[in-house]
Scaffold this active site. Structure first.
Site, PDB file in Angstrom:
ATOM      1  CD  GLU A 128     -43.847  18.472 -64.415  1.00 12.83           C
ATOM      2  OE1 GLU A 128     -44.299  18.339 -66.139  1.00 12.83           O
ATOM      3  OE2 GLU A 128     -44.446  18.099 -63.590  1.00 12.83           O
ATOM      4  CB  CYS A 141     -41.474  23.175 -55.880  1.00 11.95           C
ATOM      5  SG  CYS A 141     -41.899  21.464 -55.898  1.00 11.95           S
ATOM      6  CB  CYS A 148     -40.953   9.215 -57.997  1.00 12.89           C
ATOM      7  SG  CYS A 148     -40.529   8.465 -56.368  1.00 12.89           S
ATOM      8  CB  CYS A 152     -47.426   7.565 -53.486  1.00 15.13           C
ATOM      9  SG  CYS A 152     -45.780   6.432 -52.621  1.00 15.13           S
ATOM     10  CB  CYS A 155     -47.547  10.676 -56.366  1.00 16.42           C
ATOM     11  SG  CYS A 155     -46.397  11.878 -56.748  1.00 16.42           S
ATOM     12  CB  CYS A 382     -48.176  18.149 -53.387  1.00 15.72           C
ATOM     13  SG  CYS A 382     -47.319  19.654 -53.017  1.00 15.72           S
TER      14      CYS A 382
HETATM   15  N1  SAH Z   1     -40.715  11.846 -52.307  1.00 20.80           N
HETATM   16  C1  SAH Z   1     -40.898  13.004 -51.605  1.00 20.80           C
HETATM   17  C2  SAH Z   1     -40.431  14.151 -52.206  1.00 20.80           C
HETATM   18  C3  SAH Z   1     -42.521  14.170 -53.326  1.00 20.80           C
HETATM   19  S1  SAH Z   1     -42.520  15.544 -52.299  1.00 20.80           S
HETATM   20  C4  SAH Z   1     -42.171  12.385 -50.703  1.00 20.80           C
HETATM   21  O1  SAH Z   1     -43.293  11.750 -50.704  1.00 20.80           O
HETATM   22  O2  SAH Z   1     -42.299  13.357 -49.730  1.00 20.80           O
HETATM   23  C5  SAH Z   1     -44.309  15.887 -52.767  1.00 20.80           C
HETATM   24  C6  SAH Z   1     -45.392  15.834 -51.765  1.00 20.80           C
HETATM   25  O3  SAH Z   1     -46.776  15.947 -52.351  1.00 20.80           O
HETATM   26  C7  SAH Z   1     -45.612  14.406 -51.072  1.00 20.80           C
HETATM   27  O4  SAH Z   1     -46.021  14.606 -49.383  1.00 20.80           O
HETATM   28  C8  SAH Z   1     -45.994  14.111 -51.464  1.00 20.80           C
HETATM   29  O5  SAH Z   1     -46.925  13.279 -50.523  1.00 20.80           O
HETATM   30  C9  SAH Z   1     -47.640  14.598 -51.636  1.00 20.80           C
HETATM   31  N2  SAH Z   1     -48.125  13.756 -53.157  1.00 20.80           N
HETATM   32  C10 SAH Z   1     -48.424  12.837 -53.904  1.00 20.80           C
HETATM   33  N3  SAH Z   1     -49.767  13.390 -54.652  1.00 20.80           N
HETATM   34  C11 SAH Z   1     -50.406  13.927 -54.366  1.00 20.80           C
HETATM   35  C12 SAH Z   1     -51.432  14.047 -54.412  1.00 20.80           C
HETATM   36  N4  SAH Z   1     -51.961  13.516 -55.586  1.00 20.80           N
HETATM   37  N5  SAH Z   1     -52.483  15.627 -54.136  1.00 20.80           N
HETATM   38  C13 SAH Z   1     -51.200  16.320 -52.645  1.00 20.80           C
HETATM   39  N6  SAH Z   1     -50.542  15.832 -52.212  1.00 20.80           N
HETATM   40  C14 SAH Z   1     -49.698  15.014 -53.196  1.00 20.80           C
END
Ligand code: SAH
Length: 411
Positions: A128, A141, A148, A152, A155, A382
């Site tokens: 995406e 973005c 991934c 986490c 996410c 995000c």
């Molecule tokens: N893997 C990398 C790039 C992904 S960026 C990283 O973790 O930085 C996506 C961003 O959104 C990251 O900062 C991630 O922690 C954040 N993120 C993930 N799940 C989220 C959620 N449910 N709500 C808000 N931010 C989230």
């Protein structure tokens, strides 16, 4: 025909017709070896492009011409390669421009200023992109992996698991195709130039470092090598692949580093971010500080505010303490209210808690700005990118299980 749901200005969902990419399938000389995406111009540096051109029986200078079509005019259509002899256009295009991404659907939100696109890769893997128009910039973005592997639990992408790394060209093509879309007025009918790129889509960019490094060269170097985007307008976000933070600094580009911290203490970060088992908070902050010293770029600390999980005032104080202990003015904090993900038992912090978190950091002298959550109503925000299809619709269940396990671990 697939269609997508979008949110109209009035807030009513509307169905959009599918937008096909316009890429016609072409035969490629360089048929992909099993499992690997076809090689493409954007996988190579200029010396390699020339070499490939000679191998294919064409003069090396054609590599320069072809690169200019790609990086200046964002063009891959053989018909448009007018400075190349007509009889050679098809063949050259088929070698260097195999179609890599096919648009599956677009979802539109924020009055047309946010477009999330789902793309299918040559092997069916999905990724995406999210294109966002602002007053002073247009931000794209992009994804560095399909899915991934970081798992986490808050996410959506992490819950679907890793499908595979993207090739450099699959990353660069997201940018080119989105540039074309923006130029064609896809954002609310206004032609725009993509000015900012964030590696905040699917995947962990620093665990696909070699391809991401190649892609960064193609984004930043001037034509005919690349698009000539300003490194300062590019952000690489990492969950904390510590050794590769140093490699990113050594590459010599002043790109912005974003560190997805989400907790200032290992006690909480351990269960929140599986990779914290290997790379701890203090070591990551040291690496982030070193990144600032080497590049001069202020580091962005990402912090998703999760209700009653990581949004306590004492955690804001601890974060400020740890940042200030490493110097002043080298980092700013970007809290973002948690975006909902399917099946997750967590929610965003209350407005009051968000404000208290921000105020506590500011009072300690840490520049802090609450991030906006563009595209959350189209799952384009995000942590919401999961390219929802039947292929990975089991994500919701695993998200719930992981969240419950984490809740037990921290309670
Ligand atoms: N893997 C990398 C790039 C992904 S960026 C990283 O973790 O930085 C996506 C961003 O959104 C990251 O900062 C991630 O922690 C954040 N993120 C993930 N799940 C989220 C959620 N449910 N709500 C808000 N931010 C989230």
């Amino acid at each position: 025909m697939v269609s997508g749901t979008s949110i109209s200005k009035e807030g009513r969902p509307q169905v959009l017709p599918v937008v096909e990419s316009g890429l016609s399938p072409r035969l490629s000389f360089t048929a992909s070896s099993k499992g690997k995406p076809p090689a493409h111009l954007a996988d190579f540096d200029m010396a390699e492009r020339k070499e490939k051109m000679k191998e294919a029986g064409f003069p090396a200078f054609r590599a320069d011409q072809l690169s200019r079509h790609y990086f200046e005019r964002h063009e891959t259509d053989p018909e448009a390669l007018t400075d190349i002899p007509a009889a050679q256009r098809e063949e050259i295009a088929s070698i260097f421009f195999p179609p890599l991404l096919t648009k599956v659907r677009d979802l539109v939100a924020d009055g047309g200023q946010t477009v999330k696109s789902v793309w299918r890769l040559f092997d069916g893997a999905l990724i995406e992109t999210v294109l966002m128009g602002y007053k002073d910039r247009t931000t794209l973005c992009i994804s560095s992996q399909s899915g991934c592997g970081m798992a986490c639990p808050f996410c959506a992408t992490g819950q679907g698991g890793l499908t595979r790394n993207l090739s450099a060209a699959e990353i660069v093509e997201q940018v080119r195709l989105s540039m074309v879309a923006a130029e064609n007025g896809e954002l609310a009918g206004e032609p725009r130039r993509v000015s900012n790129i964030v590696f905040m889509g699917m995947g962990e960019p620093l665990s696909n470092w070699l391809r991401v490094k190649r892609a960064l060269h193609a984004l930043i170097e001037p034509s005919p090598h690349g698009f000539g985007l300003s490194a300062r307008n590019i952000t690489v976000s990492t969950v904390g692949m510590l050794p590769n933070i140093k490699k990113l600094a050594d590459e010599g580009f002043p790109v912005t580093l974003a560190l997805s911290l989400h907790a200032p203490d290992d006690e909480l970060r351990d269960p929140l971010i599986p990779l914290n088992a290997r790379f701890k908070v203090d070591a990551l902050l040291d690496a982030a500080r070193a990144y600032f010293e080497q590049t001069g770029r202020r580091v962005s600390i990402e912090y998703a505010l999760i209700k009653d999980m990581n949004d306590h005032e004492w955690r804001a104080r601890l974060l400020a303490e740890k940042l200030n202990a490493r110097g002043r003015g080298w980092a700013h904090v970007n809290p973002i209210p948690l975006n909902p993900t399917p099946g997750s038992i967590w929610t965003a912090s209350s407005r009051k808690a968000q404000q208290r978190f921000v105020d506590t950091l500011m009072a300690a002298g840490i520049p802090t700005s609450l991030r906006d959550t563009r595209g959350s109503d189209i799952e384009g925000a995000c942590g919401q990118l999961a390219a929802t299809t039947q292929e990975n619709s089991h994500g919701a269940k695993t998200a719930r299980q992981a969240a419950q396990a984490l809740d037990q671990a921290v309670s």
